[in-house]
Design an enzyme around this catalytic site. Sequence first.
Site, short mmCIF file in Angstrom:
data_model
loop_
_atom_site.label_atom_id
_atom_site.label_comp_id
_atom_site.label_asym_id
_atom_site.label_seq_id
_atom_site.Cartn_x
_atom_site.Cartn_y
_atom_site.Cartn_z
N ASN A 1 1.08 -1.15 0.02
CA ASN A 1 0.21 0.01 -0.01
C ASN A 1 0.54 1.35 -0.21
OD1 ASN A 1 -1.86 2.03 0.51
ND2 ASN A 1 -2.75 1.05 2.43
N ARG B 1 -10.17 15.65 7.29
CA ARG B 1 -11.23 16.04 6.24
C ARG B 1 -12.71 16.25 6.71
NH1 ARG B 1 -10.34 10.74 2.78
NH2 ARG B 1 -8.53 10.25 4.08
N GLU C 1 -8.01 -5.29 5.34
CA GLU C 1 -7.86 -5.04 3.93
C GLU C 1 -6.64 -5.64 3.29
OE1 GLU C 1 -8.16 -0.88 5.58
OE2 GLU C 1 -9.06 -0.32 3.59
N ARG D 1 -2.72 -2.28 -3.21
CA ARG D 1 -4.01 -1.46 -3.12
C ARG D 1 -3.80 -0.25 -4.23
NH1 ARG D 1 -5.01 3.24 1.04
NH2 ARG D 1 -7.39 3.46 0.43
N LEU E 1 -15.14 3.58 10.24
CA LEU E 1 -14.65 5.06 10.94
C LEU E 1 -13.08 4.76 11.36
CD1 LEU E 1 -17.74 5.36 13.28
CD2 LEU E 1 -17.47 5.83 10.86
N HIS F 1 -12.39 2.90 -0.05
CA HIS F 1 -12.43 2.00 1.22
C HIS F 1 -13.26 0.91 0.91
CE1 HIS F 1 -12.44 5.37 4.52
NE2 HIS F 1 -11.24 4.93 4.21
N GLY G 1 -10.53 1.97 13.18
CA GLY G 1 -10.03 2.18 14.38
C GLY G 1 -10.97 2.80 15.36
N VAL G 2 -11.98 3.74 15.02
CA VAL G 2 -12.89 4.33 15.87
C VAL G 2 -14.09 3.17 15.97
CG1 VAL G 2 -14.50 6.42 15.99
CG2 VAL G 2 -12.04 6.68 14.98
N GLY G 3 -14.46 2.81 14.82
CA GLY G 3 -15.76 2.08 14.93
C GLY G 3 -15.52 0.75 15.65
N ASP H 1 -6.53 12.54 15.82
CA ASP H 1 -6.43 11.45 16.46
C ASP H 1 -7.72 11.36 17.40
OD1 ASP H 1 -4.58 8.61 16.70
OD2 ASP H 1 -5.64 9.16 18.60
N PHE H 2 -8.48 10.24 17.24
CA PHE H 2 -9.79 10.16 18.00
C PHE H 2 -9.51 10.06 19.25
CE2 PHE H 2 -13.98 9.08 19.23
CZ PHE H 2 -14.73 9.86 18.13
P1 ADP Z 1 -6.72 4.43 9.04
O1 ADP Z 1 -6.49 2.94 8.50
O2 ADP Z 1 -7.62 5.23 8.18
O3 ADP Z 1 -5.29 5.15 9.01
P2 ADP Z 1 -7.44 3.41 11.52
O4 ADP Z 1 -8.60 2.45 11.18
O5 ADP Z 1 -6.34 2.77 11.88
O6 ADP Z 1 -6.98 4.37 10.53
O7 ADP Z 1 -8.35 4.11 12.56
C1 ADP Z 1 -7.33 5.42 13.49
C2 ADP Z 1 -8.09 6.26 14.19
O8 ADP Z 1 -8.86 5.01 15.16
C3 ADP Z 1 -7.30 7.15 15.11
O9 ADP Z 1 -8.38 8.50 14.83
C4 ADP Z 1 -7.35 6.60 16.42
O10 ADP Z 1 -7.64 7.51 17.39
C5 ADP Z 1 -8.75 5.71 16.52
N1 ADP Z 1 -8.54 4.77 17.63
C6 ADP Z 1 -7.59 3.85 17.75
N2 ADP Z 1 -8.03 3.17 18.84
C7 ADP Z 1 -8.96 3.65 19.36
C8 ADP Z 1 -9.56 3.24 20.91
N3 ADP Z 1 -9.11 2.66 21.47
N4 ADP Z 1 -10.40 4.42 21.09
C9 ADP Z 1 -10.84 5.43 20.27
N5 ADP Z 1 -10.55 5.65 19.13
C10 ADP Z 1 -9.46 4.84 18.63
#
Ligand code: ADP
Length: 408
Positions: free
Chosen positions: A15, A246, A389, A96, A214, A185, A335-337, A287-288
């Site tokens: 990727n 974004r 993925e 990818r 997410l 995605h 990550g968030v989901g 970062d969430f």
């Molecule tokens: P990408 O592949 O799009 O870079 P990810 O699917 O790895 O992203 O998701 C990254 C996001 O998930 C970040 O905003 C991170 O803060 C959030 N994240 C990861 N772990 C947690 C957690 N335990 N609680 C809340 N958010 C999280």
Amino acid sequence: MNAADRTPALVLVLNAGSSSLKYQLLEPDSGTVTADGLVERIGEQTSIITHEQDGGQIVEELHLPDHQAAIAKALELFAAKGTDLADANLCAVGHRVVHGGRSLYRPTLIDQHVIDEVARLAPLAPLHNPPNLVGIEAAQALLPDVPGVAVFDTGFFHDLPDASARYAIDRELSDKYALRRYGFHGTSHDYVSHAAAAYLGLDYEKTNQIVAHLGNGASMSAIRDGRAVDTSMGMTPLEGLVMGTRGGDIDPGLLFHLNRVVGMSVDEIDQLLNKQSGLKGLCGENDFRAVTEMIEAGDDNAREAYDIYIHRLRGYFGAYLVELGRTDVISFTAGVGENAAGVRADSLAGLEAFGIEIDPERNAVRSSDARVISTDASRTTVLVVETNEELEIARQAQAVVSAGAHSA
Ligand code: ADP
């Protein structure tokens, strides 16, 4: 059959981003990951490679001028760990590729035509397709005997109905310049929706689903009877949900205003919308987890950023629930989901009248396994499903290569 044929086939998944490269070596049949790596700051004075294999991690800082040097370094680290990729049972390199336009959507064996087409489509994905191509050419140079397969982020959404794919603008113009909603995605939405149906023992072709991916980027899809019928991302990954940097949906009139009244150039607006908006624009953090910490510390901007994030999510859930009518499954992923139980609860709160009821105890469980978070009474089953993925790309690449071998 010789010994090499009996060892499980491996796929190297690449990727390639503009200054980064993620790679994974895995067995598509079992999903076993042999090694994982990330190269950052390619082309800068000091690049960093992080390579994980056999439970150990190698981190090196060195100058890697381009993607070919980055892949060559990764191959060197594989060899240092005892895996000579030229000698391993590598059946494909899976790439990818972000944008396949209208012409490329199935996973495709890479030849000169594919390379030319991905290059031709670069204006549709200027930040992504050029580095994807560099990755393809670098892999061809270093592993010339291993077939490359392109797996397109847009592929899963190729058959969107016109009603969701077409923008309501001048028809001739949009046809001439291929302006439409492509969606992104796709590999994740494909993987998660199949995993969700399999987990629940449902027939994919008869299941209506919503997938909320997410992560840093975020998108939602609606899938009717196994076919993607809507997605929140558009011609570019800027449309739709609130993301890390974004902002998602926005009135295009605001952009004219930024240009004509505020005096920002198109490039500055591009930078603003891609890098400085979303959660970052609203509260300074993309970062969430950092946003969550700010909320806990009482930061009002972070709280409002969260509220806007949830408001947009609920809007899309509403649209897709109405679009699908009967919704069998909603899955949260990325990550968030996968991790933020509060986001899952808040984005689907108060929807009992729509047949959706989250079970707080189930929702609080932390696990990497697929799991149900809705109550038994909920008409729509709500799941958390980890996306993968790389595995999806590896499986699709292997399928393309073995189909080619059988037809040859
Ligand atoms: P990408 O592949 O799009 O870079 P990810 O699917 O790895 O992203 O998701 C990254 C996001 O998930 C970040 O905003 C991170 O803060 C959030 N994240 C990861 N772990 C947690 C957690 N335990 N609680 C809340 N958010 C999280």
